[in-house]
Write a protein that holds these residues in place. Structure first.
Motif, PDB file in Angstrom:
ATOM      1  N   MET A  46       0.830  -1.206   0.000  1.00  0.00           N
ATOM      2  CA  MET A  46       0.000   0.000   0.000  1.00  0.00           C
ATOM      3  C   MET A  46       0.869   1.264   0.000  1.00  0.00           C
ATOM      4  O   MET A  46       0.497   2.288  -0.579  1.00  0.00           O
ATOM      5  N   LEU A  47       2.037   1.194   0.637  1.00  0.00           N
ATOM      6  CA  LEU A  47       2.918   2.361   0.758  1.00  0.00           C
ATOM      7  C   LEU A  47       3.801   2.580  -0.469  1.00  0.00           C
ATOM      8  O   LEU A  47       4.423   3.635  -0.611  1.00  0.00           O
ATOM      9  N   ARG A  48       3.858   1.590  -1.349  1.00  0.00           N
ATOM     10  CA  ARG A  48       4.884   1.555  -2.386  1.00  0.00           C
ATOM     11  C   ARG A  48       4.973   2.816  -3.245  1.00  0.00           C
ATOM     12  O   ARG A  48       6.045   3.228  -3.666  1.00  0.00           O
ATOM     13  N   PRO A  94      -9.962   9.831  10.051  1.00  0.00           N
ATOM     14  CA  PRO A  94      -9.402   8.484  10.181  1.00  0.00           C
ATOM     15  C   PRO A  94     -10.451   7.387  10.350  1.00  0.00           C
ATOM     16  O   PRO A  94     -10.273   6.275   9.863  1.00  0.00           O
ATOM     17  N   SER A  95     -11.543   7.700  11.031  1.00  0.00           N
ATOM     18  CA  SER A  95     -12.565   6.675  11.282  1.00  0.00           C
ATOM     19  C   SER A  95     -13.279   6.231  10.004  1.00  0.00           C
ATOM     20  O   SER A  95     -13.970   5.212   9.996  1.00  0.00           O
ATOM     21  N   MET A 151      -5.989  -0.763   7.385  1.00  0.00           N
ATOM     22  CA  MET A 151      -4.767  -0.646   6.610  1.00  0.00           C
ATOM     23  C   MET A 151      -4.555   0.790   6.136  1.00  0.00           C
ATOM     24  O   MET A 151      -3.459   1.338   6.225  1.00  0.00           O
ATOM     25  N   GLN A 152      -5.613   1.418   5.640  1.00  0.00           N
ATOM     26  CA  GLN A 152      -5.510   2.808   5.201  1.00  0.00           C
ATOM     27  C   GLN A 152      -5.183   3.729   6.372  1.00  0.00           C
ATOM     28  O   GLN A 152      -4.378   4.656   6.243  1.00  0.00           O
ATOM     29  N   ARG A 211      -1.906   6.082   6.648  1.00  0.00           N
ATOM     30  CA  ARG A 211      -2.063   7.529   6.859  1.00  0.00           C
ATOM     31  C   ARG A 211      -1.277   7.972   8.089  1.00  0.00           C
ATOM     32  O   ARG A 211      -0.566   8.982   8.056  1.00  0.00           O
ATOM     33  N   PHE A 212      -1.395   7.222   9.158  1.00  0.00           N
ATOM     34  CA  PHE A 212      -0.724   7.569  10.409  1.00  0.00           C
ATOM     35  C   PHE A 212       0.799   7.595  10.231  1.00  0.00           C
ATOM     36  O   PHE A 212       1.468   8.550  10.638  1.00  0.00           O
ATOM     37  N   LEU A 213       1.347   6.563   9.587  1.00  0.00           N
ATOM     38  CA  LEU A 213       2.791   6.515   9.392  1.00  0.00           C
ATOM     39  C   LEU A 213       3.258   7.667   8.506  1.00  0.00           C
ATOM     40  O   LEU A 213       4.262   8.327   8.804  1.00  0.00           O
ATOM     41  N   TYR A 214       2.540   7.932   7.428  1.00  0.00           N
ATOM     42  CA  TYR A 214       2.917   9.009   6.508  1.00  0.00           C
ATOM     43  C   TYR A 214       2.933  10.354   7.244  1.00  0.00           C
ATOM     44  O   TYR A 214       3.904  11.120   7.141  1.00  0.00           O
TER      45      TYR A 214
END
Length: 270
Positions: free
Chosen positions: A91-93, A110-111, A116-117, A121-124
């Protein structure tokens, strides 16, 4: 009670946290890890794990490990890394570092996303937010290094965290309920609550100042052991009076800036 901690703890490779997080313990982690290793315990329970600034940097582990955070973003993120990391990587690729992408994801609720999304989003956002902020995020500008969201560098880091999470229980409970659930002789809790005076930095309704008094009361009746790190403040010393205090002098920089700010923190324990 254990008599030989060497029999209870086994070596584990430290892992880098995947993103900055406000209140992360990078400067204090080495001292905290040494202290954790010196205390005999059969189970390690981290009450406010955040991005794992202490948990992932440990080099010894007991048989039982439990991490917790009331933030749904944090708990979802670690569960996805633990169970679905290959699909997560896929997904991040195609993500790139851009202010437009940052602002677009920041505006999403976010909800409304799948787990996975939400984790992506959180990591980005955490990778790109100035100072690892959780609330009031702004795009962090880097002028002396490469893009902070580079999947080619992130992929091996995510795999390492995935492997480290094998066998770890991931909870999402209010801190008091988490302590109640796992408190027993042989459990060592590590608590890293918001700094006194900065309770709102982690989002609305996450933690308020009155909870420090409740925390001290609950820790006084603890059956296990605990280590608590906080900023050195007169109210902190009053609220947690009677426990052991260890003072630490640290220097922090925000957002990779060059000017270090000297701060004093305390490590409280029973």
């Amino acid at each position: 009670m254990m008599s030989n901690p060497a029999l209870a703890l086994s070596p584990v490779d430290p892992v880098r946290p995947l993103a900055p997080y406000i209140g992360g313990k990078r400067a204090l982690a080495k001292r905290l890890v040494a202290l954790i290793n010196s205390i005999e315990h059969q189970a390690y329970a981290e009450v406010f794990v955040g991005m794992g600034g202490v948990f992932l940097r440990r080099d010894q582990k007991p048989k039982a490990e439990i991490i917790n955070d009331w933030s749904e973003d944090v708990a979802t993120f670690f569960r996805v890394i633990q169970h679905h990391y290959l699909a997560f990587l896929d997904m991040l690729r195609w993500q790139i570092t851009s202010r437009a992408g940052f602002e677009k994801l920041l505006a999403l609720e976010p909800s409304s996303l799948t787990d996975m999304q939400r984790a992506a989003r959180f990591l980005y956002l955490q990778r790109l937010a100035f100072g690892g902020k959780v609330r009031g995020k702004t795009f962090g500008v880097v002028v002396d290094g490469g893009a902070r969201f580079d999947v080619t560098k992130l992929a091996p880091m995510i795999e390492a965290v995935h492997e480290r999470l094998a066998g770890v229980v991931i909870e999402r409970l209010p801190w008091s309920d988490f302590i109640t659930r796992y408190d027993r002789p042989g459990t060592l809790f590590y608590l890293d609550p918001p700094y006194y005076g900065s309770e709102g930095d982690y989002g609305r309704d996450m933690f308020d100042r009155s909870q420090f008094e409740q925390m001290a009361l609950q820790l006084r009746g603890l059956r296990g052991r605990f280590i608590l790190s906080l900023n050195d403040h007169p109210e902190v010393r009053r609220i947690f009076a009677g426990f052991d205090f260890r003072e630490e002098e640290l220097a922090y920089t925000v957002g990779g800036g060059g000017n270090a700010k000297a701060v004093r923190e305390v490590i409280v324990s029973n």
